[in-house]
Design a protein around this motif. Structure first.
Motif, PDB file in Angstrom:
ATOM      1  N   ARG A   1     -54.678  49.262 -31.556  1.00 25.20           N
ATOM      2  CA  ARG A   1     -55.697  50.306 -31.651  1.00 25.20           C
ATOM      3  C   ARG A   1     -55.130  51.560 -32.316  1.00 25.20           C
ATOM      4  N   LEU A   2     -53.945  51.988 -31.861  1.00 28.82           N
ATOM      5  CA  LEU A   2     -53.347  53.189 -32.437  1.00 28.82           C
ATOM      6  C   LEU A   2     -52.913  52.946 -33.879  1.00 28.82           C
ATOM      7  N   SER A   3     -52.393  51.758 -34.157  1.00 26.25           N
ATOM      8  CA  SER A   3     -51.991  51.418 -35.513  1.00 26.25           C
ATOM      9  C   SER A   3     -53.176  51.468 -36.468  1.00 26.25           C
ATOM     10  N   ARG A   4     -54.291  50.889 -36.061  1.00 27.78           N
ATOM     11  CA  ARG A   4     -55.478  50.898 -36.907  1.00 27.78           C
ATOM     12  C   ARG A   4     -56.023  52.313 -37.063  1.00 27.78           C
ATOM     13  N   CYS A   5     -55.952  53.099 -36.000  1.00 30.93           N
ATOM     14  CA  CYS A   5     -56.413  54.477 -36.048  1.00 30.93           C
ATOM     15  C   CYS A   5     -55.631  55.289 -37.081  1.00 30.93           C
ATOM     16  N   VAL A   6     -54.307  55.157 -37.067  1.00 31.98           N
ATOM     17  CA  VAL A   6     -53.464  55.915 -37.997  1.00 31.98           C
ATOM     18  C   VAL A   6     -53.694  55.455 -39.433  1.00 31.98           C
ATOM     19  N   ASP A   7     -53.758  54.158 -39.644  1.00 35.85           N
ATOM     20  CA  ASP A   7     -53.939  53.645 -40.999  1.00 35.85           C
ATOM     21  C   ASP A   7     -55.322  53.992 -41.563  1.00 35.85           C
ATOM     22  N   LEU A   8     -56.340  53.943 -40.724  1.00 31.63           N
ATOM     23  CA  LEU A   8     -57.672  54.348 -41.157  1.00 31.63           C
ATOM     24  C   LEU A   8     -57.699  55.844 -41.480  1.00 31.63           C
ATOM     25  N   SER A   9     -57.008  56.631 -40.678  1.00 31.23           N
ATOM     26  CA  SER A   9     -56.929  58.075 -40.924  1.00 31.23           C
ATOM     27  C   SER A   9     -56.267  58.364 -42.264  1.00 31.23           C
ATOM     28  N   TRP A  10     -55.241  57.595 -42.600  1.00 32.46           N
ATOM     29  CA  TRP A  10     -54.563  57.749 -43.896  1.00 32.46           C
ATOM     30  C   TRP A  10     -55.528  57.464 -45.036  1.00 32.46           C
ATOM     31  N   ASP A  11     -56.309  56.407 -44.912  1.00 32.98           N
ATOM     32  CA  ASP A  11     -57.275  56.081 -45.960  1.00 32.98           C
ATOM     33  C   ASP A  11     -58.334  57.177 -46.100  1.00 32.98           C
ATOM     34  N   ILE A  12     -58.818  57.678 -44.975  1.00 30.31           N
ATOM     35  CA  ILE A  12     -59.821  58.744 -45.016  1.00 30.31           C
ATOM     36  C   ILE A  12     -59.231  60.010 -45.607  1.00 30.31           C
ATOM     37  N   PHE A  13     -58.018  60.365 -45.165  1.00 34.21           N
ATOM     38  CA  PHE A  13     -57.390  61.572 -45.678  1.00 34.21           C
ATOM     39  C   PHE A  13     -57.183  61.493 -47.187  1.00 34.21           C
ATOM     40  N   ARG A  14     -56.696  60.366 -47.678  1.00 32.35           N
ATOM     41  CA  ARG A  14     -56.484  60.217 -49.129  1.00 32.35           C
ATOM     42  C   ARG A  14     -57.787  60.349 -49.896  1.00 32.35           C
TER      43      ARG A  14
ATOM     44  N   ALA B   1     -46.907  71.704 -45.538  1.00 36.39           N
ATOM     45  CA  ALA B   1     -47.534  72.213 -44.310  1.00 36.39           C
ATOM     46  C   ALA B   1     -49.045  71.962 -44.270  1.00 36.39           C
ATOM     47  N   PRO B   2     -49.797  72.275 -45.342  1.00 31.41           N
ATOM     48  CA  PRO B   2     -51.232  71.944 -45.313  1.00 31.41           C
ATOM     49  C   PRO B   2     -51.490  70.441 -45.202  1.00 31.41           C
ATOM     50  N   PHE B   3     -50.654  69.641 -45.830  1.00 31.34           N
ATOM     51  CA  PHE B   3     -50.739  68.180 -45.703  1.00 31.34           C
ATOM     52  C   PHE B   3     -50.664  67.805 -44.226  1.00 31.34           C
ATOM     53  N   GLN B   4     -49.681  68.357 -43.534  1.00 33.19           N
ATOM     54  CA  GLN B   4     -49.487  68.062 -42.119  1.00 33.19           C
ATOM     55  C   GLN B   4     -50.699  68.461 -41.283  1.00 33.19           C
ATOM     56  N   HIS B   5     -51.197  69.658 -41.492  1.00 34.08           N
ATOM     57  CA  HIS B   5     -52.288  70.158 -40.670  1.00 34.08           C
ATOM     58  C   HIS B   5     -53.610  69.429 -40.955  1.00 34.08           C
ATOM     59  N   HIS B   6     -53.943  69.220 -42.216  1.00 39.88           N
ATOM     60  CA  HIS B   6     -55.194  68.533 -42.542  1.00 39.88           C
ATOM     61  C   HIS B   6     -55.157  67.071 -42.083  1.00 39.88           C
ATOM     62  N   PHE B   7     -54.019  66.405 -42.277  1.00 42.04           N
ATOM     63  CA  PHE B   7     -53.912  65.007 -41.875  1.00 42.04           C
ATOM     64  C   PHE B   7     -53.985  64.880 -40.354  1.00 42.04           C
ATOM     65  N   ALA B   8     -53.331  65.792 -39.633  1.00 41.48           N
ATOM     66  CA  ALA B   8     -53.391  65.765 -38.171  1.00 41.48           C
ATOM     67  C   ALA B   8     -54.825  65.949 -37.685  1.00 41.48           C
ATOM     68  N   ASN B   9     -55.591  66.782 -38.367  1.00 43.11           N
ATOM     69  CA  ASN B   9     -56.982  66.996 -37.988  1.00 43.11           C
ATOM     70  C   ASN B   9     -57.812  65.730 -38.175  1.00 43.11           C
ATOM     71  N   VAL B  10     -57.546  65.007 -39.275  1.00 39.85           N
ATOM     72  CA  VAL B  10     -58.253  63.745 -39.503  1.00 39.85           C
ATOM     73  C   VAL B  10     -57.880  62.733 -38.418  1.00 39.85           C
ATOM     74  N   ILE B  11     -56.590  62.631 -38.107  1.00 40.81           N
ATOM     75  CA  ILE B  11     -56.140  61.692 -37.070  1.00 40.81           C
ATOM     76  C   ILE B  11     -56.800  62.012 -35.736  1.00 40.81           C
ATOM     77  N   SER B  12     -56.874  63.305 -35.402  1.00 37.52           N
ATOM     78  CA  SER B  12     -57.486  63.715 -34.139  1.00 37.52           C
ATOM     79  C   SER B  12     -58.954  63.289 -34.080  1.00 37.52           C
ATOM     80  N   SER B  13     -59.671  63.479 -35.178  1.00 37.83           N
ATOM     81  CA  SER B  13     -61.090  63.117 -35.210  1.00 37.83           C
ATOM     82  C   SER B  13     -61.281  61.612 -35.088  1.00 37.83           C
TER      83      SER B  13
END
Length: 227
Positions: A16-29, A43-55
């Motif tokens: 579940r967590l693996s799919r969540c992270v990989d899906l977040s990467w696709d959405i972020f890109r 730094a903005p990469f880190q913050h924006h990507f973390a926000n996508v992962i959280s959502s």
């Protein structure tokens, strides 16, 4: 015949967590390429990507007992005798499953590709060292507009800390570069073999490396086991 419903959210929390992270990467890109997140530094990469992962992570919480946490710059002690700050940590704490994420954002204008290659290897090794304790598995993500990283080097640091497209690193072999000023004493030994498969869109190139988890029985328990 009535078709059996198959949930798209895995019962196994590791999956579940693996799919969540990989899906977040696709959405972020997708958002990055479309200009939703104009990024010039890490730094903005880190913050924006973390926000996508959280959502996305919140959507992967299926029961009322599920929790999903995202943290930045989590400190881990005694990694090669030093403290290590993990760029992004995300977890299902109710299941004891955690992912460590390291990021690299390098532009052609910044130059110093030799440093970039070495530092990428250091990050990947660090992820191996924090898995499976205290993290279950890891991910390394890199964005660059410099073709140098994905192209094969014929000499220098790029032949040792190679990252070109399709490259597989040596398994368990110490890699040291003694002639890169500022990184002279860096030695990296990767316990796993990775294939550096780059993807690109326009001028941007993307790399994702998955640091595997150890197949411990308790990590494969299903969601109902944690209720």
């Amino acid at each position: 015949m009535v078709k059996v419903f198959e949930p798209i959210v895995p019962e196994c929390y590791v999956e579940r967590l693996s799919r969540c992270v990989d899906l977040s990467w696709d959405i972020f890109r997708s958002r990055f390429i479309a200009g939703r997140h104009p990024i010039l530094r890490e730094a903005p990469f880190q913050h924006h990507f973390a926000n996508v992962i959280s959502s996305v992570g919140q959507l992967f919480c299926t029961s009322r007992d599920d929790m999903f946490h995202v943290d930045l710059e989590t400190r881990v002690e005694n990694i090669r005798g030093k403290s290590k700050f993990v760029d992004i940590s995300c977890s299902f704490p109710n299941a004891g499953v955690k992912c460590a994420i390291e990021l690299k954002f390098k532009t052609a204008q910044q130059g110093a590709q030799d440093y970039g290659r070495i530092d990428a290897y250091v990050d990947i090794e660090s992820l191996e060292l924090v898995c499976p304790v205290p993290y279950t598995f890891g991910r390394f993500f890199m964005i660059t507009d410099s073709r140098i990283y994905r192209n094969k080097s014929l000499r220098g640091v790029g032949t040792l800390f190679a990252m070109h497209d399709g490259y597989c690193n040596p398994l368990g072999t110490p890699i040291t570069c003694g002639y890169s000023k500022g990184r002279e004493h860096v030695t990296v030994t990767l316990a796993n073999q990775y294939t550096f498969n780059w993807e690109h869109s326009g001028n941007w190139h993307f790399l994702a490396i998955a640091i595997p988890w150890k197949k411990m029985t308790d990590l494969y328990r299903k969601a109902e086991d944690f209720k």
